[in-house]
Scaffold this motif. Structure first.
Motif, PDB file in Angstrom:
ATOM      1  N   ALA A   1       0.764  -1.114  -0.029  1.00 27.92           N
ATOM      2  CA  ALA A   1       0.038   0.100  -0.014  1.00 27.92           C
ATOM      3  C   ALA A   1       0.872   1.184  -0.081  1.00 27.92           C
ATOM      4  CB  ALA A   1      -0.876  -0.099   1.218  1.00 27.92           C
ATOM      5  N   GLY A   2       2.024   1.392   0.847  1.00 25.63           N
ATOM      6  CA  GLY A   2       2.886   2.445   0.694  1.00 25.63           C
ATOM      7  C   GLY A   2       3.475   2.410  -0.593  1.00 25.63           C
ATOM      8  N   TRP A   3       3.979   1.788  -1.279  1.00 23.37           N
ATOM      9  CA  TRP A   3       4.589   1.602  -2.594  1.00 23.37           C
ATOM     10  C   TRP A   3       3.454   2.182  -3.356  1.00 23.37           C
ATOM     11  CZ3 TRP A   3       3.259  -0.294  -7.309  1.00 23.37           C
ATOM     12  CH2 TRP A   3       4.207   0.070  -8.359  1.00 23.37           C
ATOM     13  N   GLN A   4       2.337   1.538  -3.461  1.00 21.86           N
ATOM     14  CA  GLN A   4       1.298   2.326  -4.392  1.00 21.86           C
ATOM     15  C   GLN A   4       0.791   3.643  -4.216  1.00 21.86           C
ATOM     16  OE1 GLN A   4      -1.694  -0.806  -3.706  1.00 21.86           O
ATOM     17  NE2 GLN A   4      -1.262  -1.856  -5.513  1.00 21.86           N
ATOM     18  N   MET A   5       0.832   4.005  -2.938  1.00 27.61           N
ATOM     19  CA  MET A   5       0.283   5.451  -2.563  1.00 27.61           C
ATOM     20  C   MET A   5       1.644   6.352  -3.053  1.00 27.61           C
ATOM     21  SD  MET A   5      -1.813   7.518  -1.978  1.00 27.61           S
ATOM     22  CE  MET A   5      -3.048   6.226  -1.634  1.00 27.61           C
ATOM     23  N   ASP A   6       2.837   5.971  -3.027  1.00 26.38           N
ATOM     24  CA  ASP A   6       3.679   6.863  -3.429  1.00 26.38           C
ATOM     25  C   ASP A   6       3.805   7.081  -4.871  1.00 26.38           C
ATOM     26  OD1 ASP A   6       4.950   6.970  -0.789  1.00 26.38           O
ATOM     27  OD2 ASP A   6       6.302   5.602  -1.253  1.00 26.38           O
ATOM     28  N   THR A   7       3.425   5.873  -5.431  1.00 26.28           N
ATOM     29  CA  THR A   7       3.433   6.045  -7.130  1.00 26.28           C
ATOM     30  C   THR A   7       2.194   6.917  -7.461  1.00 26.28           C
ATOM     31  OG1 THR A   7       4.420   3.683  -7.239  1.00 26.28           O
ATOM     32  CG2 THR A   7       3.124   4.740  -9.057  1.00 26.28           C
ATOM     33  N   PHE A   8       1.139   6.621  -6.899  1.00 25.09           N
ATOM     34  CA  PHE A   8       0.002   7.443  -7.249  1.00 25.09           C
ATOM     35  C   PHE A   8       0.015   8.992  -6.791  1.00 25.09           C
ATOM     36  CE2 PHE A   8      -2.515   3.073  -6.502  1.00 25.09           C
ATOM     37  CZ  PHE A   8      -2.206   2.862  -7.710  1.00 25.09           C
ATOM     38  N   LEU A   9       0.798   9.308  -5.662  1.00 19.93           N
ATOM     39  CA  LEU A   9       0.706  10.441  -5.246  1.00 19.93           C
ATOM     40  C   LEU A   9       1.605  11.250  -6.214  1.00 19.93           C
ATOM     41  CD1 LEU A   9       0.491  12.412  -2.925  1.00 19.93           C
ATOM     42  CD2 LEU A   9       2.439  11.698  -1.775  1.00 19.93           C
ATOM     43  N   GLU A  10       2.674  10.609  -6.676  1.00 11.84           N
ATOM     44  CA  GLU A  10       3.540  11.300  -7.638  1.00 11.84           C
ATOM     45  C   GLU A  10       2.823  11.741  -8.692  1.00 11.84           C
ATOM     46  OE1 GLU A  10       7.536  10.507 -10.614  1.00 11.84           O
ATOM     47  OE2 GLU A  10       6.859   9.130  -8.950  1.00 11.84           O
ATOM     48  N   ASN A  11       2.023  10.750  -9.374  1.00 12.13           N
ATOM     49  CA  ASN A  11       1.108  11.119 -10.580  1.00 12.13           C
ATOM     50  C   ASN A  11       0.032  12.081 -10.244  1.00 12.13           C
ATOM     51  OD1 ASN A  11       2.287   9.222 -12.112  1.00 12.13           O
ATOM     52  ND2 ASN A  11       1.047   7.546 -11.560  1.00 12.13           N
ATOM     53  N   LEU A  12      -0.508  12.091  -9.148  1.00 14.57           N
ATOM     54  CA  LEU A  12      -1.807  12.950  -8.572  1.00 14.57           C
ATOM     55  C   LEU A  12      -1.128  14.443  -8.662  1.00 14.57           C
ATOM     56  CD1 LEU A  12      -3.600  11.051  -6.011  1.00 14.57           C
ATOM     57  CD2 LEU A  12      -4.533  11.454  -8.142  1.00 14.57           C
ATOM     58  N   THR A  13      -0.072  14.450  -7.973  1.00 16.41           N
ATOM     59  CA  THR A  13       0.701  15.902  -7.823  1.00 16.41           C
ATOM     60  C   THR A  13       0.832  16.386  -9.172  1.00 16.41           C
ATOM     61  OG1 THR A  13       1.818  15.093  -5.767  1.00 16.41           O
ATOM     62  CG2 THR A  13       2.797  17.048  -6.988  1.00 16.41           C
ATOM     63  N   GLN A  14       1.281  15.839 -10.321  1.00 18.86           N
ATOM     64  CA  GLN A  14       1.390  16.248 -11.679  1.00 18.86           C
ATOM     65  C   GLN A  14       0.179  16.516 -12.294  1.00 18.86           C
ATOM     66  OE1 GLN A  14       3.827  13.321 -13.384  1.00 18.86           O
ATOM     67  NE2 GLN A  14       5.956  13.654 -12.239  1.00 18.86           N
ATOM     68  N   ALA A  15      -0.846  15.826 -11.816  1.00 21.66           N
ATOM     69  CA  ALA A  15      -2.062  15.950 -12.755  1.00 21.66           C
ATOM     70  C   ALA A  15      -3.018  16.769 -12.019  1.00 21.66           C
ATOM     71  CB  ALA A  15      -2.825  14.606 -12.897  1.00 21.66           C
ATOM     72  N   VAL A  16      -2.830  17.333 -10.991  1.00 22.03           N
ATOM     73  CA  VAL A  16      -3.834  18.184 -10.521  1.00 22.03           C
ATOM     74  C   VAL A  16      -4.017  19.409 -11.337  1.00 22.03           C
ATOM     75  CG1 VAL A  16      -4.440  19.725  -8.597  1.00 22.03           C
ATOM     76  CG2 VAL A  16      -3.309  17.829  -7.875  1.00 22.03           C
ATOM     77  N   GLU A  17      -5.602  19.743 -11.842  1.00 22.96           N
ATOM     78  CA  GLU A  17      -5.889  20.740 -12.466  1.00 22.96           C
ATOM     79  C   GLU A  17      -6.149  21.938 -11.815  1.00 22.96           C
ATOM     80  OE1 GLU A  17      -8.939  19.437 -14.807  1.00 22.96           O
ATOM     81  OE2 GLU A  17      -7.913  17.479 -15.663  1.00 22.96           O
ATOM     82  N   PRO A  18      -5.918  23.179 -12.465  1.00 25.70           N
ATOM     83  CA  PRO A  18      -6.284  24.320 -11.665  1.00 25.70           C
ATOM     84  C   PRO A  18      -7.683  24.342 -11.211  1.00 25.70           C
ATOM     85  CG  PRO A  18      -5.158  24.814 -13.873  1.00 25.70           C
ATOM     86  CD  PRO A  18      -5.517  23.452 -13.689  1.00 25.70           C
ATOM     87  N   GLY A  19      -7.902  24.794  -9.856  1.00 19.78           N
ATOM     88  CA  GLY A  19      -9.198  24.882  -9.448  1.00 19.78           C
ATOM     89  C   GLY A  19      -9.914  23.540  -8.698  1.00 19.78           C
ATOM     90  N   LEU A  20      -8.971  22.359  -8.756  1.00 18.73           N
ATOM     91  CA  LEU A  20      -9.256  21.015  -8.296  1.00 18.73           C
ATOM     92  C   LEU A  20      -8.092  20.656  -7.178  1.00 18.73           C
ATOM     93  CD1 LEU A  20     -10.124  19.001 -11.116  1.00 18.73           C
ATOM     94  CD2 LEU A  20     -11.698  20.044  -9.734  1.00 18.73           C
ATOM     95  N   THR A  21      -8.845  20.229  -6.156  1.00 18.96           N
ATOM     96  CA  THR A  21      -7.582  19.797  -4.963  1.00 18.96           C
ATOM     97  C   THR A  21      -7.387  18.229  -5.445  1.00 18.96           C
ATOM     98  OG1 THR A  21      -9.611  18.894  -3.567  1.00 18.96           O
ATOM     99  CG2 THR A  21      -9.055  21.189  -3.122  1.00 18.96           C
ATOM    100  N   ARG A  22      -6.463  17.800  -4.495  1.00 20.70           N
ATOM    101  CA  ARG A  22      -5.639  16.568  -4.959  1.00 20.70           C
ATOM    102  C   ARG A  22      -6.934  15.596  -4.594  1.00 20.70           C
ATOM    103  NH1 ARG A  22      -0.291  15.473  -1.828  1.00 20.70           N
ATOM    104  NH2 ARG A  22       0.516  17.002  -3.421  1.00 20.70           N
TER     105      ARG A  22
END
Length: 338
Positions: free
Chosen positions: A88-109
């Motif tokens: 779970a920790g590894w998956q969250m690290d991976t997803f977090l990286e992608n989420l950080t890059q994919a956050v659109e203006p006006g949307l929260t993580r």
């Protein structure tokens, strides 16, 4: 809270005491189960769900039916908790990286994470069960074919340690992202090679990987492939490998014993981009016909000859901390790799 409810597939409903009572499980046993799974004590917070009650009931039912003893049920909870926590920790690290890059203006993580999790969760769950069943089938096959029960927990295995040279010094010079990429490349390359050759990865420790095989010749091939493959990576430090053959105790997915300790010590004294093995490993290779027979009068040791995939060269005997005097052998190919 919405994201948690999506993942847990149930709302918070019970305190620990209420969950234990609903599952008809003694509170002290329920607490031991939760701690074994890696969950913290939460006092009387209403944080547990119907699924927590079902899990408690299932574990307790395994004990009541006689399928598992209480200590074995605790081990099941602990091994499952430790393994899935890392996953779970590894998956969250991976997803977090992608989420950080994919956050659109006006949307929260969180707003981005919810629909992504909703789509991924059922697919990842089914994939997890599939991989677990395949691994369980492989392990069951080894157990069924063991000649005696003692071979299951204390069999003879070839144990290999592969270690990056000068990693600590290198880590001080690299940026965090570069260091992460290096470790990921090392772990992925080694894991793929070991699995592809029929070995089993026991654990990785950043700059080190531990693997085992039943066949010493397979372990030797893996070790040389690791050295040869990583030597082609310009950004990768030199590799050294130590291997030993002997009795190994297996417990909760890990391995222990003098053979494991010896392999680790041999790694620490191995030359750069080289493989050292102990005397028992050398003898096992000779018995399988992987190296020429040793002639004691021959100072060069087991030299390369036709028809043998490997050769061995004796090294100077030396004391090894905690293991006494050890005579290592330098492993090489009897011909250049293709």
């Amino acid at each position: 809270m919405d994201l948690e409810r999506l993942i847990l597939d149930a709302p918070r409903k019970y305190t620990p005491y209420q969950a234990a009572r609903a599952a008809d499980v003694p509170m002290d046993l329920a607490t031991r189960f939760w701690r074994a799974m890696g969950f913290p004590d939460i006092g009387q917070s209403r944080a547990l769900t119907d699924n927590d009650v079902i899990a408690l009931r299932r574990l307790a039912g395994l004990i009541e039916s006689g399928l598992l003893s209480e200590s074995m049920a605790i081990q099941v909870a602990r091994s499952t908790g430790q393994t899935t926590a890392r996953l779970a920790g590894w998956q969250m690290d991976t997803f977090l990286e992608n989420l950080t890059q994919a956050v659109e203006p006006g949307l929260t993580r969180a707003e981005v994470a919810y629909p992504l999790t909703e789509l991924l969760l059922p697919e990842l769950e089914q994939f997890l069960v599939y991989v677990w069943r395949r691994q369980l089938a492989a392990v069951t096959g080894r157990v069924v074919h063991a000649a005696e029960d003692t071979e299951i927990t204390s069999g003879r295995l070839a144990v290999g340690f592969a270690d990056l040279v000068g990693f600590t010094r290198l880590s001080r010079r690299l940026e965090e992202e570069e260091l992460g990429e290096l470790v990921e490349t090392f772990e992925n390359t080694c894991s793929d090679l070991i699995a592809g050759q029929g070995g089993r990865v026991i654990k990785t420790l950043g700059d080190e990987i531990l693997y085992v095989t039943e066949d010493p010749a397979v372990a030797a091939e893996i070790a040389l492939c690791l050295v040869e493959t990583l030597a082609k990576e310009d950004t990768m430090p030199a590799l050294r490998v130590g291997m030993a053959f002997g009795t190994v105790t297996s417990r909760m997915g890990d391995v222990f014993g003098t053979t494991v300790n010896l392999a680790s010590r041999l790694t620490s004294i191995a030359p750069r981009d080289a493989v050292l093995v102990d005397g028992d490993f050398a003898a096992a290779l000779e018995q399988t016909g992987a190296v020429p027979p040793h002639v004691p009068e021959d100072p060069a040791g087991r030299q390369a000859e036709g028809g043998f995939p490997f050769h061995l060269q004796p090294m100077w005997r030396r004391p090894v901390r905690g293991l006494g005097l050890v005579e290592p052998w330098l492993l090489g190919r009897s011909h250049d790799p293709e």
